[in-house]
Design an enzyme around this catalytic site. Structure first.
Site, short mmCIF file in Angstrom:
data_model
loop_
_atom_site.label_atom_id
_atom_site.label_comp_id
_atom_site.label_asym_id
_atom_site.label_seq_id
_atom_site.Cartn_x
_atom_site.Cartn_y
_atom_site.Cartn_z
N ARG A 103 -7.30 -11.50 0.07
CA ARG A 103 -8.66 -11.15 0.54
C ARG A 103 -9.55 -10.86 -0.66
O ARG A 103 -9.06 -10.77 -1.78
CB ARG A 103 -8.58 -9.88 1.40
CG ARG A 103 -8.02 -8.69 0.60
CD ARG A 103 -8.20 -7.35 1.27
NE ARG A 103 -7.90 -6.26 0.37
CZ ARG A 103 -6.69 -5.78 0.11
NH1 ARG A 103 -5.63 -6.29 0.70
NH2 ARG A 103 -6.52 -4.77 -0.73
N GLY A 158 0.80 -1.22 0.00
CA GLY A 158 0.00 0.00 0.00
C GLY A 158 0.84 1.27 0.00
O GLY A 158 0.33 2.34 0.33
C1 MV4 Z 1 6.55 0.00 -7.69
C2 MV4 Z 1 6.48 1.11 -8.55
C3 MV4 Z 1 7.43 1.19 -9.55
N1 MV4 Z 1 8.39 0.25 -9.67
N2 MV4 Z 1 7.52 -0.92 -7.85
C4 MV4 Z 1 3.08 1.40 -4.73
C5 MV4 Z 1 2.27 0.60 -3.77
C6 MV4 Z 1 2.84 -0.77 -3.76
N3 MV4 Z 1 1.76 -1.72 -3.82
C7 MV4 Z 1 3.73 -0.85 -4.93
N4 MV4 Z 1 3.85 0.46 -5.48
C8 MV4 Z 1 4.68 0.73 -6.51
N5 MV4 Z 1 5.65 -0.18 -6.71
C9 MV4 Z 1 8.41 -0.79 -8.82
N6 MV4 Z 1 9.34 -1.71 -8.94
C10 MV4 Z 1 5.46 2.04 -8.37
C11 MV4 Z 1 4.55 1.85 -7.35
C12 MV4 Z 1 3.52 2.85 -7.25
C13 MV4 Z 1 2.19 2.53 -7.52
C14 MV4 Z 1 1.82 1.23 -7.82
C15 MV4 Z 1 0.51 0.91 -8.06
C16 MV4 Z 1 -0.44 1.90 -8.03
C17 MV4 Z 1 -0.11 3.20 -7.72
C18 MV4 Z 1 1.20 3.54 -7.44
C19 MV4 Z 1 1.53 4.85 -7.15
C20 MV4 Z 1 2.85 5.15 -6.90
C21 MV4 Z 1 3.82 4.17 -6.94
#
Ligand code: MV4
Length: 455
Positions: free
Chosen positions: A292, A164
């Site tokens: 979930r 999250g």
């Molecule tokens: C990332 C990413 C870019 N590259 N991992 C944000 C929440 C967590 N569930 C994982 N997230 C991210 N992981 C890598 N390797 C960018 C995000 C991210 C993001 C991911 C899904 C939905 C919204 C987001 C908003 C900002 C960053």
């Protein structure tokens, strides 16, 4: 099949589970906090037990109170909904020890999925595509520098116990890494009492695409396609849709096949969601598993015709997936969900209070999941979701038109809601063209703010 189930949740999802139970002929027990005495889940359940004060930690999150309610009402199973105790492995363990079926994965699997680095290793071992990154937990700054040097910057440091969006740091150059590492580690220790970090190649403007699965207790895993969840603000999703407007049929088929095998191999049970990031080249990379049922499950229900909550209850009772589905999973049309929150549409400030007037839209292609009613009070103690407005149509264009029509007919007076924000997004050319990624909302808000200043 169970005769009686307790629902360890509140709001729209508690009501959603009650509906599934009614369809299955199962009696229901609601639990509620002192702030929820007049909530609809209390009204529509067959029995209701007050489990404590308004604060979640003293009621909906208080394991002994929930278990006591289950024991005095003699239920056979507990449905945890989403949030609260839904991904708490300790709670699932207490249920097991009390001989109550927890409607969800086993405590062992829930615990593994909560440790993101372990989930990542397990997925890799079963052929699910992951991003280049560390093999396990990083031993310190030196190993992090090593791995980052090999995979190339930018990289992202993530808390193993995170998820999250908490405990993450993007690192764009080696000089920044030592500070970022120490900050991320401190944040992880503070938030999760676990300082463990891992690292991955950072994807700049990904789309968030997730696959729905349900597994029975006999080794059958079914994948119900994907949802596109890129329209988010500060890790809170605002709009979700199914199918993704950009995923190729080939990547969808390949991903569904590999997930089916991988989740059968790890002994997954019940409902789960597998989150991926989509790169600009259209490829998918696993990031995490949510063990979930999720808020946005209705868009999948709309395009498959499968009641996922009913499926959760039936697999937990030992039924077999082929009997539940009655045939292969098929996909038809397009569905969109707008989350209607009790918050100001521009400042996003929470807006609890009494609903003075309410008109819920309906008509062809519209579903509303809510526990809101006229004169009802939205308490300040819980999340701000008051309704899910779901549209479906033959294609995305029809689903958008029906959503716009339903937003126009949705009236909530007495509190602020995100309805006006959704109306603006649904008429944004970028949204209509499906030009959405995880930075979409930021661009949209900047664009629309400028327009106001220029006027
Ligand atoms: C990332 C990413 C870019 N590259 N991992 C944000 C929440 C967590 N569930 C994982 N997230 C991210 N992981 C890598 N390797 C960018 C995000 C991210 C993001 C991911 C899904 C939905 C919204 C987001 C908003 C900002 C960053």
């Amino acid at each position: 099949m169970f005769k009686k189930i307790l629902i360890a949740n509140r709001g729209e999802i508690a009501l959603r589970v009650i509906c599934a139970c009614k369809d299955l002929g199962i009696r229901t027990v609601a639990v509620y906090s002192e702030a929820d005495r007049y909530s609809l889940h209390v009204r529509f359940a067959d029995e209701a037990v007050c489990i404590g004060p308004a604060k979640s930690a003293l009621s909906y999150l208080h394991i002994p109170a929930v278990i006591s309610a289950a024991e005095i009402t003699n239920v056979e199973a507990i449905h945890p909904g989403y949030g609260f105790l839904s991904e708490n492995a300790d709670f699932a363990e207490v249920c097991r020890a009390s001989q109550i079926v927890f409607i969800g994965p086993t405590p062992e699997v829930t615990r593994m999925m909560g440790l993101k680095q372990q989930a990542r290793s397990a997925m890799k071992a079963h052929g699910v595509p992951i991003l280049p990154g560390s093999e396990g937990i990083l031993s310190g700054v030196d190993e992090a520098l090593d791995v980052a040097g090999q995979i190339g910057y930018p990289v992202i440091l993530k808390a193993s116990a995170g998820g999250g969006g908490r405990g993450m740091r993007v690192v764009r150059a080696a000089e920044e890494l030592p500070n970022a590492f120490n900050q991320a580690q401190q944040e992880a220790e503070g938030a999760f009492s676990c300082p463990d970090l891992y690292c991955e190649k950072f994807i700049e403007r990904p789309r968030h695409i997730e696959f729905q699965m349900v597994a029975d207790h006999h080794g059958n895993v079914e994948i119900f396609g994907e949802r596109e969840c890129s329209v988010q603000r500060r890790h809170q999703k605002l709009i979700e849709e199914a199918p993704s407007p950009v995923l190729s049929a080939e990547v969808r088929e390949r991903t569904m096949a590999v997930l089916k095998k991988a989740f059968a191999a790890i002994g997954y049970r019940n409902a789960g969601t597998v989150e991926f990031l989509m790169d600009t080249d259209g490829s998918l990379h696993f990031i995490e598993v949510n063990a979930r049922i999720q808020v946005e499950h209705p868009v999948t229900e709309c395009i498959t015709g499968v009641d996922l909550v009913k499926a959760q209850i039936r697999v937990a009772a030992g039924e077999k997936m082929p009997d539940i589905l009655g045939g292969p999973v098929t996909f038809r049309g397009h569905s969109i969900e707008c989350r209607i929150n009790a918050e100001h549409p521009e400042t996003f400030a929470p807006s609890p209070g009494r609903i003075q007037a309410l008109n819920l839209p309906g008509g062809i292609g519209i579903r509303v999941d809510t526990a809101a009613y006229q004169e009802g009070v939205i308490p300040p103690y819980y999340d701000s979701l008051i309704a899910k407005l779901i549209s479906y149509g033959q294609d995305r264009t029809e689903a958008i038109a029906r959503m716009q029509r339903a937003l126009d007919l949705f009236v909530v007076e007495g509190i602020h809601t995100s309805i006006p924000l959704h109306q603006r997004i649904l008429s944004d050319p970028a949204f209509i063209n499906a030009e959405i990624d995880t930075h979409y909302i930021q661009r949209f808000l900047e664009k629309t703010k400028k327009a106001v200043v220029e006027d």
